[in-house]
Enzyme design. Sequence first.
Site, PDB file in Angstrom:
ATOM      1  N   GLY A   8      -4.590   2.684  13.114  1.00 53.19           N
ATOM      2  CA  GLY A   8      -4.868   1.913  11.905  1.00 53.19           C
ATOM      3  C   GLY A   8      -4.176   0.578  11.962  1.00 53.19           C
ATOM      4  N   GLY A  10      -4.327  -2.034   9.704  1.00 53.20           N
ATOM      5  CA  GLY A  10      -4.166  -2.780   8.461  1.00 53.20           C
ATOM      6  C   GLY A  10      -2.774  -3.373   8.373  1.00 53.20           C
ATOM      7  CD1 TRP A  12       1.968   2.115   5.913  1.00 55.46           C
ATOM      8  CD2 TRP A  12       3.471   0.489   6.136  1.00 55.46           C
ATOM      9  NE1 TRP A  12       3.218   2.679   5.819  1.00 55.46           N
ATOM     10  CE2 TRP A  12       4.160   1.705   5.952  1.00 55.46           C
ATOM     11  CE3 TRP A  12       4.222  -0.675   6.310  1.00 55.46           C
ATOM     12  CZ2 TRP A  12       5.548   1.795   5.936  1.00 55.46           C
ATOM     13  CZ3 TRP A  12       5.609  -0.604   6.290  1.00 55.46           C
ATOM     14  CH2 TRP A  12       6.258   0.622   6.102  1.00 55.46           C
ATOM     15  CG  PHE A  83     -11.133   5.505   6.002  1.00 56.14           C
ATOM     16  CD1 PHE A  83     -12.477   5.815   5.840  1.00 56.14           C
ATOM     17  CD2 PHE A  83     -10.662   4.309   5.489  1.00 56.14           C
ATOM     18  CE1 PHE A  83     -13.333   4.944   5.183  1.00 56.14           C
ATOM     19  CE2 PHE A  83     -11.509   3.426   4.837  1.00 56.14           C
ATOM     20  CZ  PHE A  83     -12.849   3.746   4.681  1.00 56.14           C
ATOM     21  CE  LYS A 106       4.082   5.213   0.788  1.00 58.47           C
ATOM     22  NZ  LYS A 106       4.906   4.153   0.165  1.00 58.47           N
ATOM     23  CB  ALA A 138       2.746  -4.093   5.104  1.00 56.21           C
ATOM     24  CE  LYS A 189       3.702   4.567  -3.758  1.00 58.95           C
ATOM     25  NZ  LYS A 189       3.107   3.286  -3.343  1.00 58.95           N
ATOM     26  CG  ASP A 242       6.940   4.342  -2.654  1.00 54.76           C
ATOM     27  OD1 ASP A 242       6.766   3.118  -2.633  1.00 54.76           O
ATOM     28  OD2 ASP A 242       6.261   5.131  -1.978  1.00 54.76           O
ATOM     29  CB  THR A 246       4.522   0.905  -6.161  1.00 56.81           C
ATOM     30  OG1 THR A 246       5.048   1.413  -4.937  1.00 56.81           O
ATOM     31  CG2 THR A 246       3.021   0.771  -6.014  1.00 56.81           C
ATOM     32  NE  ARG A 253      -2.665  -1.948  -0.671  1.00 54.22           N
ATOM     33  CZ  ARG A 253      -2.865  -1.599   0.592  1.00 54.22           C
ATOM     34  NH1 ARG A 253      -3.851  -0.779   0.894  1.00 54.22           N
ATOM     35  NH2 ARG A 253      -2.103  -2.062   1.556  1.00 54.22           N
TER      36      ARG A 253
END
Length: 336
Positions: A8, A10, A12, A83, A106, A138, A189, A242, A246, A253
Amino acid sequence: MKKVSVIGAGGWGCALACVLCDNGHEVTLWSALPDEIQALDQLRENTAKLPGVHLPESITMTGDLARACKGKDLLVFAVPSVFIRSTAHQAAPWVREGQVIVNVAKGIEEHTLDTMTDIIKEEIPWADVTVLSGPSHAEEVGRRMPTTVVAGARSQASARFVQDIFMNDVFRVYISSDMIGIELGGALKNIIALAAGVVDGLGLGDNTKAALMTRGIAEIARLGRAAGGRTETFAGLSGIGDLIVTCTSCHSRNHNAGVLIGKGYTAKEAMEEVKMVVEGVYSAKAAKKMAQSYGVSMPIVDEVNKVLFEGKSAREAMNDLLTRERKEEFSRLGWD
């Protein structure tokens, strides 16, 4: 030096690839998107999801999942939660017996209520599946800003293995045996962060957001304990840690999508505007179903679901939370 693949590419995934490269490991970075891999190989930067962070030349880019999985000491699953199952299923033929896999996504799968490590274990039952989570955007990890996370595993040896591979002077890793607590803290979270963003979108102030975060961690801990997690975990990095980052960060996001919803956007419009996967939207229904299955009260999660999927206004949802029946904060404290 270990051979590590990050599955992956992305934001992160790219940030963790940098951490692993800094630690002297042989790093491979995989993406299912040919254009993305080509751009990463040429530019050495994920300009869309992690702009300004250079990916070292030593990182090998590939779109070949077999190449990414074969002969590695560690596989890092860093694809979005929606995914995880399909990626694990595709990777399974090339994963060796006893392969250590660390999941960093997550979420909770809606139709099964599985955590991400549950999913990977179902698809690759011969693997040793672990988890890495905590307050770790990230954008900051990629810029080598001090960050602390927790690695969870079924054995202390596996947890130590992950800790040793990732830990350095600016990326500190603790270990824990409470995998379910770590994963539920990380997934739930995101829903509370959506609600915190709604609070900001409505312009309701710091008092409101502090109350929402505090009652939010209470809900997370209630469900987490019912599912087998430990109370201490929800007071730690993958719980309150976390949740804080967040709910409050400009990098979040989930928070940013919540702000837009508070301003009147639909969930779909908010996700399109944020231009990244908003995990809290995908986890909200699953969290509600899980709470119902355990008989756990989660009023914030209930109201988030009504706003996201039933057309309820954010302001009405906030009012309904504030005017619920009177409660004790900690019912087990008792009275003299």
